[in-house]
Design a protein around this motif. Structure first.
Motif: not given
Length: 302
Positions: A33-47, A63-69
């Motif tokens: 009973d939880f949410y997994w929130l991933i914030v990708d800090d501008g990865s350039t691999d296969n994340t 939930t996946y959020i990608k931002q500029e590094n």
């Protein structure tokens, strides 16, 4: 179980080769009973591709959020501002949780819901062999400030900190132009001014210290982000409750300046005499890790 819901936040940057361990540990939780929130800090691999495949598996609410590094601290701010639950905990992409971690968090949170002096809880981090990274929690103490846990009660090692999201929203990381790192202690020190945390003597978090991680490269990281590092050290001076604590904080401030080769004028000269008196202690603080590294290099000790 209480009404609070949990978000497990994971900041990541080019950790596609290892983040699967984190994912699998979340899939194995006894309480999902939880949410997994991933914030990708501008990865350039296969994340991103990995996360999309996990979302299709539909084993977790992701939930996946990608931002500029921009750095982990900015990713943390992004996570907090996008969190939709009452409870927030950070689990790094190269680490993972014990199978009962979520269950323990919910069980302990019942003690926090009714106690508004508590910002959250703090529990143990450890290694895959089950040993903590440092000491156990102090006996006879149920709650205290995070700073006091280390400085007053002698706790050593890393810890997992689970906090009220509303508290974190009021205490976001400062952001400095051109810098990509601010230590988590900046936020925790600020929270300490108003709250305590519940102490939980359970190992909930398994960590490793990778060659490309912050822990192994902390001096290089601080030198690349001197404004953030000096802000942290100067805030420690401002928060000091006694003359002794302020003297110690100024000593670390001076040693920190020398360590990161910070050449900007000192702005915090409200305690000029203490700055002068702190120089000898600062020199000792500065040279101690240098001597230790030399002894390790020549095999005197490991």
């Amino acid at each position: 179980m209480n009404d609070a819901q949990l978000t497990i936040f994971t900041p990541t940057y080019n950790r596609g080769y290892i983040i699967k361990n984190c994912y699998e540990s979340l899939c194995q939780q006894t309480n999902k009973d939880f949410y997994w929130l991933i914030v990708d800090d501008g990865s350039t691999d296969n994340t991103e591709e990995l996360v999309e495949s996990w979302k299709r598996e539909n084993k977790l609410n992701i939930t996946y959020i990608k931002q500029e590094n921009s750095g982990k601290h900015v990713a943390h701010n992004t996570g907090v501002l996008n969190c939709k639950t009452d409870v927030f905990v950070c689990v790094d992409s190269d680490d993972y949780l014990t199978e009962d971690a979520v269950s323990v968090i919910y069980n302990q949170w019942e003690k926090i819901n009714s106690n508004h002096s508590l910002a959250g809880m703090i529990a143990l981090k450890g290694y895959a062999n089950g040993k903590p990274t440092g000491t156990r929690m102090p006996s006879g103490i149920n709650q205290c400030k995070m700073f006091d846990l280390y400085q007053k009660y002698g706790f050593k090692g890393d810890a997992i900190i689970i906090l009220r999201t509303e508290v974190l929203r009021k205490n976001l990381f400062p952001v400095f132009d051109g810098e990509k790192f601010v230590t988590e202690a900046v936020v925790y020190d600020k929270i300490d001014q108003e709250y305590e945390v519940l102490l939980v003597d359970r190992l909930l978090y398994i960590c490793d210290y990778l060659e490309d991680g912050y822990s192994r490269n902390i001096l290089k990281v601080h030198r690349a982000s001197p404004k953030g590092y000096m802000f942290f050290l100067s805030e420690r001076i401002n928060y000091a409750k006694s003359l002794t604590d302020r003297y110690k904080a100024i000593s670390y401030f001076l040693a920190g300046r020398w360590r990161v080769k910070h050449k900007q004028p000192i702005e915090y000269l409200d305690y000029k005499i203490l700055y002068l008196l702190a120089i000898p202690k600062a020199i000792i603080i500065f040279i101690k890790p240098i001597i230790k590294n030399l002894l390790i290099k020549f095999g005197v000790f490991k």
